[in-house]
Scaffold this motif. Structure first.
Motif, PDB file in Angstrom:
ATOM      1  N   ILE A 117       0.861  -1.185   0.000  1.00 15.28           N
ATOM      2  CA  ILE A 117       0.000   0.000   0.000  1.00 15.28           C
ATOM      3  C   ILE A 117       0.894   1.231   0.000  1.00 15.28           C
ATOM      4  CG2 ILE A 117      -1.715   1.293   1.344  1.00 15.28           C
ATOM      5  CD1 ILE A 117      -2.905  -1.290   0.364  1.00 15.28           C
ATOM      6  N   GLU A 118       0.759   2.086  -1.014  1.00 14.27           N
ATOM      7  CA  GLU A 118       1.610   3.268  -1.092  1.00 14.27           C
ATOM      8  C   GLU A 118       0.834   4.577  -1.009  1.00 14.27           C
ATOM      9  OE1 GLU A 118       5.109   2.869  -4.008  1.00 14.27           O
ATOM     10  OE2 GLU A 118       3.670   1.379  -4.678  1.00 14.27           O
ATOM     11  N   SER A 119      -0.305   4.629  -1.669  1.00 15.54           N
ATOM     12  CA  SER A 119      -0.961   5.924  -1.820  1.00 15.54           C
ATOM     13  C   SER A 119      -2.302   5.971  -1.104  1.00 15.54           C
ATOM     14  CB  SER A 119      -1.198   6.191  -3.309  1.00 15.54           C
ATOM     15  OG  SER A 119      -2.123   5.237  -3.793  1.00 15.54           O
ATOM     16  N   GLU A 120      -2.854   7.183  -1.008  1.00 13.21           N
ATOM     17  CA  GLU A 120      -4.178   7.366  -0.419  1.00 13.21           C
ATOM     18  C   GLU A 120      -5.212   6.625  -1.250  1.00 13.21           C
ATOM     19  OE1 GLU A 120      -4.325   8.842   2.524  1.00 13.21           O
ATOM     20  OE2 GLU A 120      -6.467   8.437   2.643  1.00 13.21           O
ATOM     21  N   SER A 121      -4.977   6.568  -2.545  1.00 11.35           N
ATOM     22  CA  SER A 121      -5.947   5.885  -3.395  1.00 11.35           C
ATOM     23  C   SER A 121      -5.903   4.363  -3.156  1.00 11.35           C
ATOM     24  CB  SER A 121      -5.707   6.281  -4.854  1.00 11.35           C
ATOM     25  OG  SER A 121      -5.530   5.191  -5.671  1.00 11.35           O
TER      26      SER A 121
ATOM     27  N   LEU B 119       9.076   0.705  15.419  1.00 16.80           N
ATOM     28  CA  LEU B 119       8.708  -0.283  14.404  1.00 16.80           C
ATOM     29  C   LEU B 119       9.815  -0.319  13.356  1.00 16.80           C
ATOM     30  CD1 LEU B 119       6.722  -2.220  13.019  1.00 16.80           C
ATOM     31  CD2 LEU B 119       5.654  -0.230  11.963  1.00 16.80           C
ATOM     32  N   SER B 120      10.394  -1.490  13.186  1.00 19.25           N
ATOM     33  CA  SER B 120      11.489  -1.649  12.224  1.00 19.25           C
ATOM     34  C   SER B 120      10.989  -1.523  10.788  1.00 19.25           C
ATOM     35  CB  SER B 120      12.120  -3.031  12.403  1.00 19.25           C
ATOM     36  OG  SER B 120      13.000  -3.313  11.338  1.00 19.25           O
ATOM     37  N   VAL B 121      11.905  -1.175   9.907  1.00 19.81           N
ATOM     38  CA  VAL B 121      11.618  -1.182   8.477  1.00 19.81           C
ATOM     39  C   VAL B 121      11.204  -2.592   8.045  1.00 19.81           C
ATOM     40  CG1 VAL B 121      14.010  -1.704   7.774  1.00 19.81           C
ATOM     41  CG2 VAL B 121      12.528  -0.366   6.274  1.00 19.81           C
ATOM     42  N   GLN B 122      11.673  -3.598   8.770  1.00 20.26           N
ATOM     43  CA  GLN B 122      11.319  -4.988   8.449  1.00 20.26           C
ATOM     44  C   GLN B 122       9.842  -5.279   8.721  1.00 20.26           C
ATOM     45  OE1 GLN B 122      14.461  -5.790   6.659  1.00 20.26           O
ATOM     46  NE2 GLN B 122      13.518  -7.713   7.278  1.00 20.26           N
ATOM     47  N   GLY B 123       9.160  -4.362   9.398  1.00 18.56           N
ATOM     48  CA  GLY B 123       7.724  -4.521   9.630  1.00 18.56           C
ATOM     49  C   GLY B 123       6.893  -4.193   8.400  1.00 18.56           C
ATOM     50  N   SER B 124       7.526  -3.658   7.355  1.00 15.24           N
ATOM     51  CA  SER B 124       6.876  -3.406   6.054  1.00 15.24           C
ATOM     52  C   SER B 124       5.680  -2.463   6.147  1.00 15.24           C
ATOM     53  CB  SER B 124       6.384  -4.701   5.397  1.00 15.24           C
ATOM     54  OG  SER B 124       7.280  -5.758   5.545  1.00 15.24           O
ATOM     55  N   ALA B 125       5.683  -1.555   7.109  1.00 13.58           N
ATOM     56  CA  ALA B 125       4.541  -0.643   7.234  1.00 13.58           C
ATOM     57  C   ALA B 125       4.763   0.570   6.337  1.00 13.58           C
ATOM     58  CB  ALA B 125       4.360  -0.211   8.683  1.00 13.58           C
ATOM     59  N   THR B 126       3.964   0.662   5.275  1.00 11.70           N
ATOM     60  CA  THR B 126       4.158   1.713   4.278  1.00 11.70           C
ATOM     61  C   THR B 126       3.032   2.742   4.288  1.00 11.70           C
ATOM     62  OG1 THR B 126       3.068   0.284   2.674  1.00 11.70           O
ATOM     63  CG2 THR B 126       5.467   0.226   2.700  1.00 11.70           C
ATOM     64  N   SER B 127       2.060   2.574   5.177  1.00 10.27           N
ATOM     65  CA  SER B 127       0.939   3.532   5.222  1.00 10.27           C
ATOM     66  C   SER B 127       0.648   3.883   6.674  1.00 10.27           C
ATOM     67  CB  SER B 127      -0.313   2.910   4.605  1.00 10.27           C
ATOM     68  OG  SER B 127      -0.823   1.904   5.475  1.00 10.27           O
ATOM     69  N   GLU B 129      -2.183   3.770   8.063  1.00  7.76           N
ATOM     70  CA  GLU B 129      -3.108   2.795   8.650  1.00  7.76           C
ATOM     71  C   GLU B 129      -2.328   1.645   9.294  1.00  7.76           C
ATOM     72  OE1 GLU B 129      -6.158   3.182   9.153  1.00  7.76           O
ATOM     73  OE2 GLU B 129      -7.059   4.418   7.580  1.00  7.76           O
ATOM     74  N   ALA B 130      -1.302   1.190   8.605  1.00  7.24           N
ATOM     75  CA  ALA B 130      -0.483   0.104   9.165  1.00  7.24           C
ATOM     76  C   ALA B 130       0.268   0.590  10.405  1.00  7.24           C
ATOM     77  CB  ALA B 130       0.490  -0.408   8.106  1.00  7.24           C
ATOM     78  N   ILE B 131       0.865   1.774  10.300  1.00  7.75           N
ATOM     79  CA  ILE B 131       1.646   2.301  11.422  1.00  7.75           C
ATOM     80  C   ILE B 131       0.750   2.533  12.636  1.00  7.75           C
ATOM     81  CG2 ILE B 131       2.944   4.343  12.196  1.00  7.75           C
ATOM     82  CD1 ILE B 131       4.022   4.428   9.233  1.00  7.75           C
ATOM     83  N   ASN B 132      -0.449   3.051  12.391  1.00  9.91           N
ATOM     84  CA  ASN B 132      -1.357   3.314  13.501  1.00  9.91           C
ATOM     85  C   ASN B 132      -1.831   2.021  14.178  1.00  9.91           C
ATOM     86  OD1 ASN B 132      -1.020   6.009  13.129  1.00  9.91           O
ATOM     87  ND2 ASN B 132      -2.921   6.326  11.983  1.00  9.91           N
ATOM     88  N   TYR B 133      -1.859   0.943  13.412  1.00  9.05           N
ATOM     89  CA  TYR B 133      -2.175  -0.351  14.032  1.00  9.05           C
ATOM     90  C   TYR B 133      -1.159  -0.658  15.130  1.00  9.05           C
ATOM     91  CZ  TYR B 133      -2.201  -5.376  14.825  1.00  9.05           C
ATOM     92  OH  TYR B 133      -2.209  -6.604  15.428  1.00  9.05           O
ATOM     93  N   TYR B 134       0.111  -0.524  14.809  1.00 11.16           N
ATOM     94  CA  TYR B 134       1.170  -0.833  15.784  1.00 11.16           C
ATOM     95  C   TYR B 134       1.149   0.162  16.953  1.00 11.16           C
ATOM     96  CZ  TYR B 134       3.160  -3.907  12.180  1.00 11.16           C
ATOM     97  OH  TYR B 134       3.354  -4.886  11.251  1.00 11.16           O
ATOM     98  N   HIS B 135       0.767   1.390  16.642  1.00 13.78           N
ATOM     99  CA  HIS B 135       0.694   2.407  17.691  1.00 13.78           C
ATOM    100  C   HIS B 135      -0.432   2.079  18.680  1.00 13.78           C
ATOM    101  CE1 HIS B 135       0.961   6.242  19.679  1.00 13.78           C
ATOM    102  NE2 HIS B 135      -0.294   6.504  19.404  1.00 13.78           N
TER     103      HIS B 135
END
Lengths: 345, 336
Positions: A117-121, B119-127, B129-135
């Motif tokens: 997942i990269e973008s808002e879209s 959260l490590s880069v190895q956690g693959s959180a790119t958004s 929403e993902a980061i807030n899950y861990y938070h």
């Protein structure tokens, strides 16, 4: 092959009709069922799932593929675009239509979410997938896990890219509403059974049993790069490459497969000869769609699981449907590209 | 607007490297134990308990922080090694542990509630929403972004999360989403996720042949070099391969990430820390890179609007870059 042709070969003669699922833990089942290891093998109980289509096929070829799948012995079908958000031959609404068609045919359709997942879209699409209530969702990223939790969904599937490697993490996902997990392809059968042995309650377990291995995702599109194009202006060059583009070593050995932003193995992960072992632990085996003969493969797995065809014969027959040599090293705890005869740990 | 502080997070694979990083201006130094609990599990690298204690003391005496990477994924059979590593981190006074595995985060949050979690880069959180899950779930206070997002996407993440965002500024470039790459496992059986190693040295072979110097990984030809070429380490995503009869760097060139020219943009976006890759590199590398980035960050914090990249900085950094070249990676859209 030319992907505008029918990418399937239709159900093989003698293929059984879809059966009533035989689950160990049904969604919503009491979590106190203690099933450290699956009881003595009843091969029939293992179901066949067809994983999400990882390639980009023309619209009609895709629709034809799923129309044929409706008549196959596959019981579960994962749908949706999981690799690249630029691909649009089928939009989300089209995928939902396919899901409805398969559900009418008695299949369990699941909507799979995009792995990167990269973008808002991307998030917008994800929210729509989570918001629809007709089909279960395969979460392939923690963003999906959060949104499913927020929506109070308690019936989702933890996908193979969630990096579930230990009982604590699997337990967390179950607590958050996962009732099934798809084992990371790099995890060995031994590590998987050790994990399951420590679970107080066992979720349904699904193992990738056929297909080129999805090995990596990137922000970069390697197909576009091959054509000296940028991803934003990729001209959709991956469209019509029914099995991706093979990357060879400089000695001509097929090594990897370029599939847009995804990198796959060149070899075909094939656990058909390992089915006795796999079915002992897995409730579901996953077949990953390929350009041709996917339905033949599905039918062959059903034959093996029903005890109608032996492992050796099945493996021999499967070789003609493989786009490249077989590998199964991951299952045996070895380098993924190796092939090990069943029984050799 | 006052510029928020940006921490410079530097790598150390040994006690001398840690001291060097501190001496040259790192705000935080990240380290790992001598085992598979971290993603740079290489022979001769990392810290035993004695070195770890000394390193923490050295840094703390100079008001710097030590972060511990425990960013591989434990499995049922070795789970206790990872939890023991967390216990030791707490005991040694480590300032934060960098984790990827949610199960391990549960353990850390429950057992050592005072221990700060990244959260490590190895956690693959790119958004977000993902980061807030861990938070929400584990109270992580910082996340390291995988090297896949463009600048505008980094801004979008920062605008939508209370979690501090750390990005890679310099060093070896993973072209794949970290935590989602099984290429090394496919070729060698050793994975970054579970063994903390990518293209591990014990599987590498260098062979001078009539066709040139060949580099192999578990027998697989990764590249072949002519006499005039400098033979690089066979990291498998940075080899030359054949695709449709064309031989080229099909995945990525041997090159390093260098975002120094984007530093003012990253600062404006609200990035809270810049990470330098390279725990496997020498103290000399750490010294060189830390010195340049310290100077650059100080310049940005003083006056981001008039920041210019000093040619001497680039010259210094290129000297220690893989392939002696650099890229902006995914921050620059055309790279994709």
């Amino acid at each position: 092959m030319n992907p505008t042709q029918n990418p399937t070969s239709g159900p093989a003669p003698g293929a059984t009709a879809a059966r009533t699922p035989n689950t160990l833990v049904t969604p919503g089942a009491s979590p106190d069922m203690t099933l450290a290891a699956k009881p003595t093998l009843d091969p029939i109980s293992t179901r066949i799932a067809v994983g999400p289509l990882l390639y980009y096929w023309p619209r009609q070829a895709t629709l034809d593929f799923y129309a044929h799948l409706a008549d196959s012995p596959a019981e579960i079908v994962y749908l949706g675009e999981t690799v690249c958000s630029r691909r649009h031959e089928l939009r989300l609404d089209d995928w939902l239509d396919v899901a409805a068609m398969l559900a009418d045919a008695g299949k369990t359709a699941v909507m799979s979410s995009q792995a990167l997942i990269e973008s808002e879209s991307d998030l917008k699409t994800l929210r729509r997938i989570v918001a629809q209530a007709d089909f279960r969702v395969e979460a392939n990223d923690m963003s999906a896990v959060r949104l499913l939790g927020e929506a109070g969904r308690k019936d989702w599937i933890a996908g193979p890219t969630l990096n579930i490697f230990n009982p604590a993490t699997l337990g967390l996902m179950m607590e958050a509403g996962a009732t099934r997990w798809v084992v990371a392809p790099e995890m060995s059968g031994g590590a998987m059974s050790a994990l399951l042995a420590e679970m107080p309650a066992r979720p349904e377990t699904e193992v990738l049993a056929w297909g080129r291995l999805p090995l990596a995702h990137s922000a970069r599109c390697f197909t576009a790069r091959h054509f000296n194009l940028q991803k934003d202006t990729c001209e959709f060059r991956c469209l019509g490459m029914s099995d991706g583009i093979v990357l060879h070593t400089r000695e001509g050995e097929p090594f990897l497969t370029l599939n847009g932003v995804q990198t796959q193995s060149a070899r075909v992960h094939n656990l058909i000869a390992d089915m006795a072992q796999v079915a002992h632990h897995a409730d579901i085996v996953r077949i990953s769609p390929q350009g041709a003969h996917t339905l033949d493969v599905v039918a062959l797995f059903r034959e093996v699981l029903d005890g109608r065809t032996g492992a050796d014969e099945a493996f021999q027959r499967s070789t003609e449907w493989m786009v490249e040599r077989a590998c199964n090293g991951f299952w045996h705890g070895k380098p993924g590209l190796e092939y090990h005869a069943p029984g050799c740990a | 607007m006052t510029q928020q502080k940006i921490e410079l997070v530097c790598p150390a694979g040994s006690l001398p490297a840690l001291k060097t990083a501190v001496d040259h201006g790192a705000d935080c130094i990240y380290v790992g134990f001598k085992d598979a609990t971290n993603a740079r599990n290489f022979t001769g690298l990392n810290f035993d308990p004695k070195a770890m204690r000394e390193g923490v003391n050295y840094a703390h005496a100079r008001r710097r922080k030590v972060l511990l990477a425990l960013n591989t994924y434990p499995q049922a059979h070795n789970w206790a090694d990872w939890t023991a590593a967390i216990d030791r981190a707490a005991e040694f006074g480590i300032d934060a542990v960098i984790l990827a595995d949610p199960g391990l985060m549960t353990y850390a949050a429950k057992t050592h509630p005072q221990l700060r979690l990244h959260l490590s880069v190895q956690g693959s959180a790119t958004s977000y929403e993902a980061i807030n899950y861990y938070h929400e779930r584990f109270g992580i206070q910082r996340a390291v972004l995988p090297r896949v997002l463009a600048l505008a996407q980094v801004e979008q993440v920062i605008a939508n999360t209370p979690v501090e965002i750390e990005v890679f500024g310099f060093g070896g470039l993973c072209v794949m989403v970290e935590g989602r790459c099984a290429l090394s496992a496919y070729a060698t059986g050793e994975s970054p996720n579970c063994n903390g190693a990518c293209s591990p040295g014990k599987h590498v072979r260098w062979e001078q042949t009539p066709k040139g110097m060949e580099t192999r990984l578990n027998g697989i030809l990764i590249d072949r070099f002519g006499d005039a070429e400098r033979a690089g380490y066979p990291t498998l995503c940075k080899g030359r391969f054949e695709v449709n009869d064309e031989t080229y760097y099909a995945l990525e060139e041997p090159t390093s990430l260098n975002t120094i020219e984007m530093l003012p943009d990253l600062a404006r976006a609200g990035v809270r820390a810049i990470k330098i890759e390279g725990r496997q590199r020498s103290p000399a590398y750490v010294a060189q890179v830390t010195k340049v980035w310290r100077a650059a960050i100080d310049r940005v914090l003083a006056d981001a609007d008039h920041f210019t990249v000093q040619p001497a900085w680039m010259a210094e950094l290129d000297k220690v870059s893989e392939g002696r070249s650099h890229t902006l990676g995914a921050y620059y859209r055309p790279w994709k």
